[in-house]
Motif scaffolding. Structure first.
Motif, short mmCIF file in Angstrom:
data_model
loop_
_atom_site.label_atom_id
_atom_site.label_comp_id
_atom_site.label_asym_id
_atom_site.label_seq_id
_atom_site.Cartn_x
_atom_site.Cartn_y
_atom_site.Cartn_z
N VAL A 328 90.41 70.69 5.92
CA VAL A 328 90.00 70.45 4.53
C VAL A 328 91.09 69.62 3.86
CG1 VAL A 328 89.19 71.51 2.40
CG2 VAL A 328 88.94 72.74 4.55
N HIS A 329 90.66 68.58 3.12
CA HIS A 329 91.62 67.62 2.54
C HIS A 329 91.22 67.30 1.11
CE1 HIS A 329 93.26 63.54 1.76
NE2 HIS A 329 94.30 63.98 2.47
N GLN A 330 92.19 67.39 0.19
CA GLN A 330 91.96 67.01 -1.22
C GLN A 330 93.30 66.62 -1.85
OE1 GLN A 330 91.11 69.97 -4.32
NE2 GLN A 330 89.26 68.80 -4.83
N LEU A 331 93.37 65.39 -2.36
CA LEU A 331 94.57 64.90 -3.01
C LEU A 331 94.58 65.30 -4.49
CD1 LEU A 331 94.82 61.34 -1.41
CD2 LEU A 331 95.90 63.47 -0.66
N HIS A 332 95.74 65.09 -5.12
CA HIS A 332 95.91 65.51 -6.52
C HIS A 332 94.94 64.77 -7.44
CE1 HIS A 332 97.71 66.81 -10.20
NE2 HIS A 332 98.14 65.58 -10.52
N TRP A 333 94.81 63.45 -7.29
CA TRP A 333 93.93 62.68 -8.16
C TRP A 333 92.46 63.01 -7.91
CZ3 TRP A 333 90.29 59.51 -5.96
CH2 TRP A 333 90.49 59.13 -4.63
N GLN A 334 92.11 63.42 -6.67
CA GLN A 334 90.74 63.82 -6.39
C GLN A 334 90.39 65.12 -7.11
OE1 GLN A 334 91.07 63.83 -2.03
NE2 GLN A 334 89.59 62.13 -1.93
N ARG A 335 91.36 66.02 -7.19
CA ARG A 335 91.11 67.29 -7.88
C ARG A 335 90.89 67.05 -9.38
NH1 ARG A 335 94.98 69.57 -5.93
NH2 ARG A 335 96.57 69.61 -7.58
N ILE A 379 86.16 68.79 7.70
CA ILE A 379 85.57 68.69 9.04
C ILE A 379 85.45 70.11 9.60
CG2 ILE A 379 85.82 67.79 11.38
CD1 ILE A 379 87.54 65.56 10.23
N THR A 380 84.27 70.46 10.08
CA THR A 380 84.05 71.78 10.66
C THR A 380 83.77 71.66 12.15
OG1 THR A 380 81.68 71.70 10.17
CG2 THR A 380 83.13 72.68 8.49
N GLN A 381 83.96 72.73 12.85
CA GLN A 381 83.71 72.71 14.30
C GLN A 381 82.23 72.71 14.60
OE1 GLN A 381 86.12 75.30 16.82
NE2 GLN A 381 84.27 75.98 17.88
N ASN A 382 81.44 73.47 13.81
CA ASN A 382 80.01 73.57 14.03
C ASN A 382 79.28 73.37 12.70
OD1 ASN A 382 80.11 74.54 16.91
ND2 ASN A 382 81.23 76.19 15.93
N GLU A 383 78.00 73.04 12.80
CA GLU A 383 77.19 72.78 11.61
C GLU A 383 76.49 74.06 11.15
OE1 GLU A 383 74.59 69.64 12.86
OE2 GLU A 383 76.16 68.83 14.12
N ARG A 384 77.25 75.11 10.98
CA ARG A 384 76.67 76.40 10.59
C ARG A 384 77.06 76.75 9.17
NH1 ARG A 384 75.19 80.04 14.60
NH2 ARG A 384 76.11 81.75 13.42
N GLN A 385 76.25 77.61 8.57
CA GLN A 385 76.47 78.01 7.19
C GLN A 385 77.84 78.62 6.99
OE1 GLN A 385 73.54 80.72 5.64
NE2 GLN A 385 74.88 81.44 3.99
#
Length: 475
Positions: A328-335, A379-385
């Motif tokens: 999981v990735h989020q920069l300061h300006w994105q927040r 990015i997740t390992q699987n496409e599950r809920q």
């Protein structure tokens, strides 16, 4: 006339019904395996191992070759034709109903493949018997009488039971093979036409895996490389097999299947995960302290998952693991943009098969006063809920006060349910493209009864959805 009575000796004989006069002998087991491979290439057949047995030589029956040299069988390996009886028929029938259930959380429905022939198994009786033996030349007999052979057999068993005598015995290792004739095959074609029914050779599969590791992803380039590999390496000084031999000249579909398997094996490579961890540590060390990055590597599961109930919604991910991979990735300006423009509506966009690895990549986007901006990615390992839900929960924790009223997403149940779980007061909307795509798929199914008038049904749905007086159709 000899009247000497031999001592009684209980001997356990192997039940191998083989015509020993037609056996072919080899010095080592590897030479025998090579002979089987050459036999398969010459006759355009394929044999699979279905039974192995090892024997106690002190209790084995004594046999005699054409030179009257005694030998015992140490190990037997039975190989059956690839068109033999289906040994796993019941197990395969039990697994059939479970296959569609594994794709419940996938955004695209499973495609139905037309299959004329259910199985290539047709109860062919052709078999190959390989036997690893120990020969005793010092006990060779000169006469073909039964008495002489029985007397020698008793002496051999006595020597084998005594440890000191066994070590001093003169022994020779050898391997015998009994090959079937063309008349032993039944229920399938033989000869040149059988080349189309061959399975891809393991060396060809290994070469595809090697080419994928080198970064070659073009199917045409892989097929050209395989042709050169067969001509200049596998059969450099031998006759090259026919182009119709699928074992060495696989079809494009065969190459695509093995390419996908080799490509999928690399998406959770341990070395690549180590590189990602190093990059994350470097970004955290040199980047803005207010940037947020979360990475959890994949750890394989050592527990056997073959007995899991795949029809249960709580079944583990498709790739069984003790710990699933998550980034999981989020920069300061994105927040800041998410807090400012993400209170009304946000977009969750997923991409598949667009990167080097076959992992689902998700983007969270918002519409600013200028254009659309990505305000977070994961990015997740699987496409599950459960995987998408965990990533959204981390983003919610990183962005206090983020409470979107609406969320627009694809026609994917896993994404929709994950959003509704994390944001209980949020309403999920489906974008126009995926809405119309769902209509197209629905009207094409014959069981829905509108296949003959599918264009008219889609047009009516579209006119209703795009009508300016939408309130007339609500309630």
């Amino acid at each position: 006339m000899l009247t000497e009575t031999l001592p009684t000796e209980k001997v356990y004989k192997q039940t191998n019904n083989v015509d020993e006069t037609n056996l072919k002998w080899f010095s080592t087991f590897k030479q025998a395996e090579r002979a089987v491979e050459e036999f398969e290439i010459t006759t355009l057949t394929k044999f699979n191992v279905y039974q192995k047995k090892s024997y106690d030589i002190s209790k084995s029956g004594i046999r005699w070759d054409k030179d009257l040299i005694p030998y015992v069988i140490v190990k037997s390996v039975w190989l059956e034709c690839q068109h033999a009886k289906d040994q796993n028929k019941k197990k395969n029938e039990k697994r059939k109903p479970c296959i569609p259930k594994q794709l419940l959380d996938h955004p695209n429905p499973a495609k139905k493949q037309m299959c004329i022939q259910g199985s290539k198994k047709c109860n062919c009786k052709a078999k190959i018997l390989m036997q690893e033996t120990l020969r005793f030349p010092q006990f060779q007999v000169t006469a073909r009488s039964r008495y002489a052979r029985n007397k020698s057999a008793v002496l051999i068993h006595k020597a084998l039971k005594d440890e000191a005598s066994r070590e001093s015995m003169l022994k020779e290792c050898a391997c015998s093979i009994s090959f079937p004739s063309s008349g032993d095959h039944s229920g399938h074609v033989i000869g040149e036409a059988a080349g189309f029914l061959q399975m891809v050779d393991k060396r060809i599969i290994a070469k595809i895996d090697e080419m994928v590791k080198e970064g070659i992803c073009n199917i045409g380039e892989i097929m050209r490389g395989l042709k050169l590999f067969v001509m200049h390496e596998l059969f450099k000084n031998d006759n090259i097999p026919s182009n119709t031999n699928r074992r060495f000249f696989p079809t494009r579909k065969d190459v695509e299947s093995h390419f996908y398997r080799a490509f999928s094996k690399r998406k959770l490579a341990k070395m690549d995960q180590t590189n990602v961890q190093c990059l994350v540590d470097e970004w955290v060390k040199s980047g803005d302290p207010e940037d947020n990055i979360f990475f959890r590597p994949y750890i394989p599961n050592v527990v056997n998952t073959t007995n899991l109930d795949l029809t249960d919604e709580k079944t583990p991910p498709v790739i069984a693991s003790e710990q699933t991979m998550l980034f999981v990735h989020q920069l300061h300006w994105q927040r800041k943009l998410l807090l400012r423009y993400g209170q009304d509506i946000c977009l969750l966009d997923a991409t598949y098969k667009t990167s080097k690895y076959a992992l689902p990549l998700f983007f969270v986007c918002v519409k600013t006063n200028m254009n659309y901006q990505v305000v977070a990615s994961f990015i997740t390992q699987n496409e599950r809920q459960i995987d998408i839900e965990e990533a959204l929960s981390i983003l919610k924790k990183w962005t206090p006060g983020w409470k979107p009223t609406f969320f627009m997403t694809d026609k994917c149940d896993a994404e929709i349910h994950a959003i509704e779980t994390v944001f209980s007061d949020c309403h999920v909307l489906i974008c126009d493209f995926h809405r119309e795509q769902a209509w197209e798929r629905w009207v094409k199914k014959s069981e829905n009864g509108v296949r003959d008038s599918k264009d008219e049904v889609v047009l009516r749905h579209s006119n209703t959805a795009n009508h300016p007086e939408i309130q007339r159709f609500v309630g």
